[in-house]
Design an enzyme around this catalytic site. Structure first.
Site, PDB file in Angstrom:
ATOM      1  N   GLU A   1       0.788  -1.221   0.000  1.00  9.91           N
ATOM      2  CA  GLU A   1       0.000   0.000   0.000  1.00  9.91           C
ATOM      3  C   GLU A   1       0.831   1.288   0.000  1.00  9.91           C
ATOM      4  O   GLU A   1       0.362   2.308  -0.487  1.00  9.91           O
ATOM      5  CB  GLU A   1      -0.938   0.002   1.221  1.00  9.91           C
ATOM      6  CG  GLU A   1      -1.992  -1.085   1.198  1.00  9.91           C
ATOM      7  CD  GLU A   1      -2.975  -0.911   0.047  1.00  9.91           C
ATOM      8  OE1 GLU A   1      -3.409   0.228  -0.204  1.00  9.91           O
ATOM      9  OE2 GLU A   1      -3.287  -1.915  -0.616  1.00  9.91           O
TER      10      GLU A   1
ATOM     11  N   SER B   1     -58.181  -9.308  13.739  1.00  9.24           N
ATOM     12  CA  SER B   1     -58.790 -10.172  14.756  1.00  9.24           C
ATOM     13  C   SER B   1     -57.864 -10.516  15.909  1.00  9.24           C
ATOM     14  O   SER B   1     -58.297 -11.196  16.848  1.00  9.24           O
ATOM     15  CB  SER B   1     -59.290 -11.465  14.095  1.00  9.24           C
ATOM     16  OG  SER B   1     -60.336 -11.177  13.188  1.00  9.24           O
TER      17      SER B   1
END
Length: 853
Positions: free
Chosen positions: A182, A466
């Site tokens: 990197e 219900s």
């Protein structure tokens, strides 16, 4: 004519203007530099010193009788980083044989005590642990456990897993691999690398595109800490400026350590893997200090694109990228030729043992954990506090719930083209509650948390249909609330209600306009009959029913309106699970919870502000009678299909279907386990399914899987309850002439049992009828007395007086066995098919019954 010559400013004035401008620019630059310095340094210190809050699945006890299959235990060991070995030599090893597993457990601290590392042997009998013995002295063990499993860490807005490490814990070959890959000049540049920029520029020009970047490790760290990933010149300039400041303020070792702890390295289910410490544990099952050269090269190579170079998803690309990093290490003198050759021959790590794909749903559960931290512990923001939160999640149950929900919804979509919608797919909820403790063992609030973070289990207020009826009948069974003498054997009219002027001519209708004449209360609830339930509710009083719902656990507001008797109000699923779990505990209220323990960054216990204690909020006899009737919903009623699908246990429950079939619900429970299922669209569009068609099959598959191996116990009746055989169709005492299929072993509060034989199957005539406030026959009193049971309840609410000016009609004629009834094998659930006009504001519009993201 004289010409005008403009006077030029004197040289001194020009010099003054230039000087002032330069000074202003320098001052502005210094102020900007000071601001950026303070911001960058301050945030860096806070980020570096902050400790993530960790959320764990609690420890896994290992004891005889525990239902934990061999495969589930092996997967648990794999997730915890245990290693298969030829012999137990150190903590973290395990060995396998056909009927047993030997494990060298790890030492760990827990709020309940300290657990020592020890070698143990686990023997199996079927799917349960048969015995746990020590391999040191062959004695049975009663205190052996696997350490808590990390679910996620919270340091920022995103859920993530991270294990911070010091640079001294990171092997030198991993440091070298990251740097040569990197930022090869990391130890020499001042935060930015001009030489690297020039080199990258030439290579990109030669390649005709971006083939190489020039960001240093310090610049990448700055981007992760402070900036967005946008690619603009302004961001790059700010990034370079901050990198120079950090490089001047901190040592290279401090910057490298921060970078290694903050780099993104893939995903574990739906949770980001942050830092090399967590990545080492996830990919290799070992601490960072133990990783080898090829493993270090693999991690370093993944930094560029973790998801593309993952050894579990793209092993071909991962192998190629690892070879590139090893070549860079060889070229830069970090490894020798022999090490390079050996590393190149090393195989990639294997994929974790049969990884549970359903655990991508864990963030739904964590949402509830964070809710409880704010509610019970007063911690609204847990980020960076270093807390340890131990939860009650059952990872096997969570995995099963997510898989069954997805499979169930996919099956429904396959069965109907109408349900297949790409832009707004069919959604669902599953919740699993441990009834005795009130702990939430599994919570799935949707199909895919990655695509949609809206948690329907917690945030969506859906009409319950219900599901409200148990609240109605529970109120009816308590005389101090209802002012009625109602038992499961009471008869009630299920004829269609005429338009009621006091409610703007509202006239509720039954499912498919099927009416059943005079029925018992048991039949009305089992078959979810709207007309009968509304009659009962109006006779009891709407305010009393609302009070009962809130007492059981519903927090959402409920309007004092007759439409609420058919569930025309929105409630989050979590509140419905809370209320029904109170029913399952026979009226004992215990708020639902996911959290067992919380400790601070020093391991000290953090106590809840107001620890929840169980409270008996409803008389146990009333709740048990309701529960006993609700068992018939699965035996003969709207959820009878659960038996056909393989569920054979003692259980009670209730289906729910809302107006126009927009929502399908089912909540069912055994004495130990409650499960809730909901199905619907986020935009509240109709799904065309009742609760028995949409929710019951999903519930059944889940409960069959989760209750396997558990004893089939029944609900224990409280004191003061008696049982007697009753004809379900008439409510009278069963006679030898009653069909066996019509006889039920009914529960009553002592003193309220029927005293009159079944009028349908004996010569005795039925007694006189009572009237509701509309003059319709609603009940045949077969008891002869009025019970009172007001222990621990608020003062009664008197319902509207019953008119006495109308003549009393004759009692209903006795029925015969040929009266049409819903077939037990294919019950038809009732729904709210009519509501008061809009001007009564009792039924929220479609756009307000849910909260889609």
């Amino acid at each position: 004519m004289a010409t005008f010559t403009p006077r030029l400013p004197r040289r001194r004035t020009v010099f003054q203007v230039i000087s002032i401008t330069v000074v202003a620019i320098l001052v502005a630059f210094c102020l900007l530099a000071l601001y950026v310095y303070r911001q960058s340094v301050g945030k860096f210190e806070i980020r570096r010193l902050s400790l993530p809050t960790r959320v764990y699945a609690d420890l896994t006890p290992l004891r005889a009788g525990l239902i934990l299959s061999r495969d589930d235990l092996l997967e648990k060991l794999d997730r915890l980083g245990y290693r298969s070995a030829p012999a137990l030599t150190q903590p973290g090893d395990y060995t396998l044989s056909p009927q047993q597993i030997d494990i060298y457990t790890r030492k760990f601290e827990h709020p309940s005590g300290q657990y020592e590392a020890q070698p143990i042997r686990i023997s199996y009998s079927g799917a349960a642990i048969d015995s746990v013995v020590s391999l040191r002295d062959s004695r049975p063990l009663d205190k052996a456990a696997l350490e808590p499993e990390l679910l996620t860490s919270i340091l920022s807005e995103q859920l993530e897993n991270r294990r911070p490490v010091t640079l001294d814990q990171v092997p030198q070959h991993l440091q070298d691999a990251v740097i040569v890959t990197e930022d090869v000049r990391f130890w020499h540049h001042p935060g930015v690398d001009p030489i690297g920029m020039i080199r990258a520029g030439f290579r990109n020009l030669r390649a005709g595109g971006v083939s190489e970047g020039a960001s240093t490790l310090t610049q990448q760290l700055v981007k992760n800490y402070y900036l967005t990933p946008e690619r603009t010149l302004r961001r790059k300039l700010v990034e370079a400026f901050m990198a120079i400041i950090l490089d001047a303020k901190y040592s290279k070792r401090e910057i490298l350590e921060a970078y290694l702890n903050d780099i993104y390295l893939g995903r574990n289910r739906s949770i980001s893997i942050i830092g090399v410490g967590e990545a080492s544990q996830f990919y290799f099952g070992k601490p960072i200090s133990e990783i080898s050269v090829p493993e270090a090269a693999l991690l370093a190579g993944m930094i560029r694109s973790p998801n593309n170079y993952s050894p579990f998803t793209r092993p071909d690309l991962a192998m190629q990228r690892r070879g590139t990093v090893l070549q860079l290490m060889l070229n830069n003198g970090k490894i020798d030729e022999a090490t390079y050759e050996k590393a190149m021959r090393t195989a990639l790590p294997r994929k974790p043992f049969r990884q549970k794909t359903g655990l991508t749903s864990i963030p739904y559960y964590v949402d509830r954990v964070l809710q409880e931290m704010a509610r019970d512990y007063g911690v609204k923001d847990v980020k960076g506090r270093g807390l340890q939160i131990y939860t009650a999640i059952d990872l096997n149950a969570q995995d099963t719930a997510a898989k069954i929900l997805e499979a169930g919804l996919a099956a429904l979509e396959k069965s109907s083209r109408f349900l297949r919608r790409r832009d707004n797919p069919l959604q669902g909820v599953i919740m699993h509650i441990d009834v005795p403790s009130g702990e939430i063992h599994a919570l799935v609030g949707g199909r895919n948390y990655d695509l949609n973070q809206f948690n329907r289990a917690l945030q969506s207020k859906r009409q319950i249909g219900s599901l409200v009826k148990p609240f109605v009948y529970l109120t009816a069974f308590e005389p101090s609330l209802s002012q009625q003498n109602i038992t499961p054997a009471t008869l009630v009219s299920d004829e269609r209600l005429p338009p009621m002027k006091q409610y703007r001519n509202w006239s509720p209708r039954n499912y498919e306009d099927r009416y059943h004449g005079t029925v018992t209360v048991r039949e009305a609830l089992e078959q979810s009959m709207n007309s009968a339930s509304v009659r009962i509710g109006l006779a009891c009083g709407i305010p009393s029913i609302i009070r009962a719902a809130h007492t059981l656990g519903v927090v959402a507001g409920i309007d004092d309106n007759p439409a609420m008797l058919l569930g025309a109000f929105g409630v989050p699923p979590i509140e419905m699970a809370d209320a029904y779990s109170t029913i399952a505990r026979i009226g004992n209220r215990l708020p639902l919870r996911t959290i067992r323990f919380v400790t601070d960054d020093r391991g000290r216990a953090v106590a809840a502000a107001d620890p929840a204690q169980p409270v008996q909020v409803f008389p146990a006899r009333d709740v048990y009678i309701l529960l006993n009737v609700m068992k018939g919903v699965l035996d003969r009623g709207t959820a009878a299909s659960a038996h056909a699908l393989g569920f054979r246990r003692n259980a009670a429950g209730k289906t729910g279907t809302t107006n126009d079939k927009r929502d399908a619900w089912f909540i069912g429970f055994t004495p130990s386990t409650l499960a809730l299922t909901w199905v619907g669209f986020d935009d509240n569009a109709p799904i065309g399914l009742s609760g028995s068609e949409g929710a019951v099959p999903i519930w059944t598959r889940y409960m069959v899987a989760e209750t396997a191996g558990q004893p089939n116990t029944d609900f224990a009746p409280p004191a003061g309850v008696s049982f007697i055989d009753v004809d379900e169709t008439s409510g009278g005492l069963a006679t030898p002439m009653c069909p066996r299929s019509a006889i039920v072993h009914e529960a009553f509060k002592e003193g309220t049992e029927p005293t009159i034989p079944c009028p349908l199957h004996s010569p005795q005539a039925p007694p006189a009828a009572l009237l509701d406030q509309f003059g319709n026959p609603i009940a045949l009193d077969t008891t002869g007395n009025i019970p009172t049971d007001t222990i621990g309840l608020p003062p009664p609410i008197t319902p509207a007086p019953i008119p006495t000016t109308q003549p009393v009609p004759p009692p209903p004629a006795p029925r015969t066995e040929t009266r049409e009834r819903p077939a037990p094998t294919a019950p038809q659930p009732s729904t709210n098919t009519s509501a008061p006009p809009e001007s009564t504001n009792t039924s929220p519009p479609a756009t307000t019954t849910s909260n889609p993201p």
